[in-house]
Design an enzyme around this catalytic site. Structure first.
Site, mmCIF file in Angstrom:
data_model
loop_
_atom_site.group_PDB
_atom_site.id
_atom_site.type_symbol
_atom_site.label_atom_id
_atom_site.label_comp_id
_atom_site.label_asym_id
_atom_site.label_seq_id
_atom_site.Cartn_x
_atom_site.Cartn_y
_atom_site.Cartn_z
ATOM 1 N N GLY A 325 0.840 -1.204 0.000
ATOM 2 C CA GLY A 325 0.000 0.000 0.000
ATOM 3 C C GLY A 325 0.866 1.242 0.000
ATOM 4 O O GLY A 325 1.981 1.251 -0.548
ATOM 5 N N SER A 326 0.373 2.278 0.641
ATOM 6 C CA SER A 326 1.061 3.572 0.575
ATOM 7 C C SER A 326 2.381 3.612 1.319
ATOM 8 O O SER A 326 3.133 4.581 1.193
ATOM 9 C CB SER A 326 0.156 4.668 1.135
ATOM 10 O OG SER A 326 -1.030 4.707 0.391
ATOM 11 N N THR A 327 2.689 2.573 2.102
ATOM 12 C CA THR A 327 3.985 2.584 2.778
ATOM 13 C C THR A 327 5.119 2.510 1.749
ATOM 14 O O THR A 327 6.268 2.750 2.078
ATOM 15 C CB THR A 327 4.132 1.392 3.745
ATOM 16 O OG1 THR A 327 3.938 0.190 3.009
ATOM 17 C CG2 THR A 327 3.106 1.462 4.860
#
Lengths: 614, 377
Positions: A325-327
């Site tokens: 995801g956005s990590t």
């Protein structure tokens, strides 16, 4: 030479051959006479001596099992120990009627049939006069019960054995692992001399990875026994060498904090000590009680664990593979800066969606109305998807995979445990081989926000975060810090750390943006910034489990729990002098910001609080 | 002409005698071998816990080996002579193949997996090496000249060294002795023999240093002093001696062994079967067994002396000599006067490959004895 010239005639040849044969036969008779005299010596002169050795007193060599090494955490708290326990054991050679004996024992002590089955299986592989355990961990009443009946059970006795025990149970189940009964397949490959007197072997975790170190070496006693196999005297002895103790890098206080912080969520928490690369926290939840496996788990318990929808036996830290995801965005951002595709000043207008040139398909931002005008710092702070769609397209998949590869994505971290998964870092090449398809530009976009094919393990994510924190100094995580042998302590040697070539300013810009995630009023994890006098750099993430169709509303309440997104958070602190890196994944936690970030914050605050006190 | 001769014999002798003559078998050898195989069966019954599967497998092996023996007995010795080079070359090629692609069994690379069955080329070379050397020496002066000795030595060394590499000390020893015995029978001078033996003894320390594996060194050290590690490496030899010694002059009777049945004696049905035999049948039984072996050897040497051409004679002598080496090395190691090398007790130890080679060897002997060009008398 000359005298042989004439010997082409057969007569001489025959004569030579005959004489040779006669001489050889005489020589053979001489050798056989030698054999016979030795036989006479053994069977006539030595008969009495050997007869005694063979019939009255038999020599038996028994193996003395070593005690298994203890496993400690970094502060010396015991994670795995050996406790004395009473077991009911049988020596088959001394039991006259095995069937009947087992039946009577079953009546007297209520033994479950599966224990009998396990015993019968084990019985096949044992040497004569070896004692085989039937029931382990007898309690006091059972010991007393049997003591009364003992004289009616020849060949059956109670023995004290050491049993492995894990005081922290669920808390360390995946990490420390457990020992279990040696199975038939293992028996074939193990060094027979070492395992003759042993009944268990490290099956998972540290217990398996450091089996050779923890096990120690078996000793031998040469016993004189009577015809029934009972020892009469000890003739010689080589003592066993106890297994070495291992100190881990794990901090049990932190481990408990992380475990409790996950609360009812399944997931994983990994924390790395950035000074050493040692793993401080390694939590995988749901978990199980490893003590169940030590004496052989019952079918019922195993069934329950194996079929639970929470998958408690699954080690999520090493083997759980999740979309980042956005990590992933800080890493994509850094790639943009390093390749000169992005700069901190460039801005982009985010309308809430992104379209590929000449295509209708809308790639949506998580914020329906968009973030407006954003630069890279804003895009990380607010986790703007549109900015990263654009950046990934500009980078292209080849540069993205090359760059992420350097941070260890798609590769095993090389931690000192077995069974680690390598995750998945997609590339044009990978797709051609494994999917037999070409790479589409749209896939580049979703790769840039950590969706699509990309899969990471929690351990990989923590490692990549630590690597970023340490300006590209790539870390190999490890658990075993020190091994204490009988007479010396050895620091475990860890691989030399490698350095990724990065521009200092670029990394600093990304770290600043990650600080803003936590400390800026617009940051997605601003709620965890309270009450600390140092800065945390972090990044939230939400990994999609359920795909939202075009122009469809995403209503959280309507979606079932197991369809909800995974919540992720990566962080390190203090931002200016990183000591600890953390990765958190809360399965179906929906939002990184509300669920995962507070868990990481608890671990960081407790660790840095401790650090300050020391 | 030949047919008429046979027909005449048929009239003169009894029906069975004639049939056997027709069959090209040698009755005295056949009786001796039969006694050994019978003994083998009895010992297996005693040590193998009366497992019928084991007995059936062994019986099948005996059957196959026996058929091979009879078939070879019908082949004219001239054929062996003619095919000496190709058979020897094939053997060497297979040995090379084993080193390159062979299966590893018990830590040594000896087997070649042919899909259907596994094959041990080092067994075949035990016969083809003396064939090759005999063929070569028969084609030159007897006794051999220096350069012929040199070439023959080369023929022996190639397979021997290949087997040492596997590593299999026992078999390489047998192959070397099978080749060397041909040289002996061909009339190698005594002085040369003496010098060679002394030379080899002088080289022994070098061999120890550079060629022997740790476990082989262990065996020799254990042999020299088994009491040093009675629970570990010396265990075998000590238990074997207890088994033999406790048998006494008359033995404990068939199936009366306690040492092997109580698992004190490892490998009781293979290399250490003599210990079980000695425990069950005592000194008397051992003397009987040695007598049977000596009878077979004597008959074999008689066949060799009677052989009509140089090749047959040399080959026959060598086969008998190798058989003796088998017996001596195995019994010697079991009773503790030789170090432990992996040599089975011929025709009695459980296991197939050595039985096939040995009976094939006897088949050749029978062929040599029963195919005579001219009949005197």
């Amino acid at each position: 030479m000359r005298r042989y010239q004439v010997i082409k005639d057969r007569f001489l040849e025959n004569r030579i051959f005959l004489s040779r044969t006669v001489i050889l036969f005489a020589f053979m008779l001489l050798l056989v006479a030698g054999l016979v005299s030795r036989l006479v010596y053994l069977q006539v002169l030595g008969h009495k001596r050997y007869h005694n050795m063979a019939t009255n007193n038999r020599i038996k060599v028994t193996s003395i099992p070593p005690t298994r090494g203890i496993i400690y955490d970094k502060h010396g708290r015991i994670l795995a120990e050996n406790l004395a326990s009473y077991s009911l054991e049988l020596i088959p050679d001394q039991v006259t009627d095995m069937e009947e004996t087992l039946q009577r024992l079953q009546l007297a002590l209520s033994i479950p049939p599966e224990k009998i089955a396990a015993f019968n299986k084990q019985r096949k592989h044992y040497k004569h006069f070896d004692s085989i355990p039937l029931l382990l961990q007898l309690d006091k009443t059972e010991v007393a019960k049997f003591a009364v009946l003992r004289h009616t059970f020849p060949g059956v006795d109670i023995h004290a054995r050491l049993l492995r025990h894990y005081p922290y149970a669920e808390l360390t189940a995946h990490l420390v692992g457990y020992v279990g009964r040696i199975n038939e397949r293992e028996l074939k490959t193990l060094p027979e001399a070492e395992y003759r007197a042993m009944h268990t072997i490290g099956k998972t975790g540290i217990e398996r990875a450091y089996e050779d170190v923890l096990r120690g070496h078996a000793g031998y006693a040469e016993l004189e026994t009577n015809a029934q196999g009972k020892p009469i005297s000890e003739l010689g002895r080589i003592d066993s060498i106890p297994g070495a103790d291992i100190y881990l890098t794990i901090d049990m206080d932190l481990q408990r904090t992380a475990y409790d912080a996950l609360a009812d969520y399944n997931g994983a928490v990994v924390a790395l000590d950035l000074d050493t690369g040692g793993v401080l926290v390694q939590v995988s939840k749901a978990s199980f009680d490893p003590n169940l496996f030590v004496t052989g788990i019952s079918y019922k318990d195993y069934d329950r664990l194996n079929n639970s929808k929470n998958k408690p036996l699954f080690d999520r830290v090493l083997r759980g593979q999740y979309p980042p995801g956005s990590t992933l965005k800080p890493f994509i951002g850094l790639a943009g800066l390093e390749y000169g595709v992005a700069s901190m000043q460039q801005t982009l207008f985010c309308p809430g969606y992104y379209r590929l040139p000449n295509k209708d398909h809308k790639y949506r931002d998580w914020k329906k109305w968009g973030h407006g005008k954003v630069n890279l710092d804003d895009a990380i702070t607010q986790s703007c998807d549109v900015y990263f769609y654009d950046l990934s397209l500009a980078l292209g998949i080849d540069k993205i995979s090359t760059f992420l590869h350097k941070f260890g994505f798609g590769q095993k971290t090389g931690i000192d445990l077995k069974g680690e998964k390598s995750g998945l870092l997609p590339s044009r090449e990978w797709k051609r081989i494994h999917r037999e398809q070409v790479w589409y530009p749209g896939e580049t976009l979703i790769t840039g926000i950590g969706q699509g094919f990309t899969q990471v393990t929690p351990l990989q994510l923590a490692r990549a975060t630590g690597t970023l924190a340490k300006q590209g100094n790539i870390i190999t995580p490890y658990l075993a810090e020190r091994i204490i042998y009988e007479n010396r302590a050895a620091e475990v040697e860890h691989p030399i750390q490698k350095q990724i070539e990065l521009k200092f300013g670029n990394v600093q810009d990304i770290i600043n943006a990650m600080v803003h995630v936590v400390h800026s009023p617009r940051g997605t994890a601003k709620r965890i910034a309270k009450g600390i006098d140092y800065q945390i750099a972090g990044k939230t993430g939400t990994a999609q489990v359920y795909t939202v169709k075009q122009d469809e509303e995403y209503d959280e309440a309507e979606i079932k729990f197991n369809m909800r997104d995974h919540a992720l958070f990566i962080a390190f602190a203090p931002a200016d002098n990183p000591k600890i890196a953390v990765a958190v994944i809360a399965e179906h936690g929906s939002h990184g910001s509300s669920i995962a970030a507070p868990i990481a914050a608890k671990v960081i605050k407790e660790y840095l609080g401790m650090e300050n006190k020391q | 002409m030949k047919v008429e001769l046979r027909a005449e014999q048929f009239k003169e002798h009894s029906l069975i005698g004639g049939l056997l003559r027709q069959l090209h078998v040698d009755i005295p050898l056949l009786i001796g071998l039969f006694l050994l195989l019978l003994m083998s069966f009895m010992m297996l019954y005693s040590t193998g816990n009366k497992e019928t599967a084991l007995l059936i497998r062994q019986a099948a092996r005996m059957g196959i080996a026996g058929i091979l023996m009879i078939v070879l007995a019908h082949v004219n010795p001239r054929q062996f002579q003619r095919y000496s080079i190709p058979l020897y070359s094939l053997g060497v090629v297979l040995l090379l193949a084993v080193l390159l692609v062979g299966d590893v069994g018990k830590g040594a690379q000896r087997w070649l997996d042919l899909g259907l069955f596994r094959f041990q080329p080092s067994e075949m070379i035990k016969i083809t090496t003396p064939m090759m050397v005999a063929w070569y020496l028969a084609g030159h002066d007897i006794p051999p000249k220096w350069r012929h000795i040199g070439v023959a030595t080369l023929f022996i060394l190639i397979p021997t060294l290949l087997i040492v590499r596997q590593p299999d000390l026992g078999t390489s020893l047998l192959v070397a002795s099978s080749g060397a015995s041909v040289l002996y029978f061909a009339g190698l001078s005594w002085r040369f023999l003496l010098v060679t033996i002394l030379g080899l003894s002088a080289l022994a320390p070098l061999y120890w240093q550079f060629f022997m594996r740790e476990y082989q060194k262990d065996r020799v050290l254990t042999f020299l002093n088994p009491e040093a590690d009675p629970m570990g490496k010396g265990y075998h030899i000590i238990q074997s001696k207890i088994a033999i010694g406790s048998g006494g002059p008359y033995g404990k009777g068939w199936q009366g062994n306690t040492q092997s049945q109580l698992d004190f004696l490892p490998e009781s049905s293979t290399d250490f079967i003599f210990a079980v035999f000695a425990e069950e049948f005592g000194l008397v039984g051992c003397l009987g067994l040695l007598a049977i072996y000596l009878f077979i050897i004597a008959r074999g040497l008689y066949i060799a002396v009677q052989a009509q051409d140089t090749y047959s004679r040399l080959l026959a002598g060598s086969l008998v000599c190798t058989f003796f080496v088998y017996v001596f090395v195995n019994i010697g190691m079991v009773i503790g006067i030789l170090p432990v090398v992996g040599v089975p007790l011929p025709l009695i130890s459980y296991g197939g490959t050595s039985m096939v080679t040995l009976l094939a060897g006897f088949g050749i002997l029978m062929s040599i004895h029963t195919h005579k060009k001219v009949l005197p008398n």
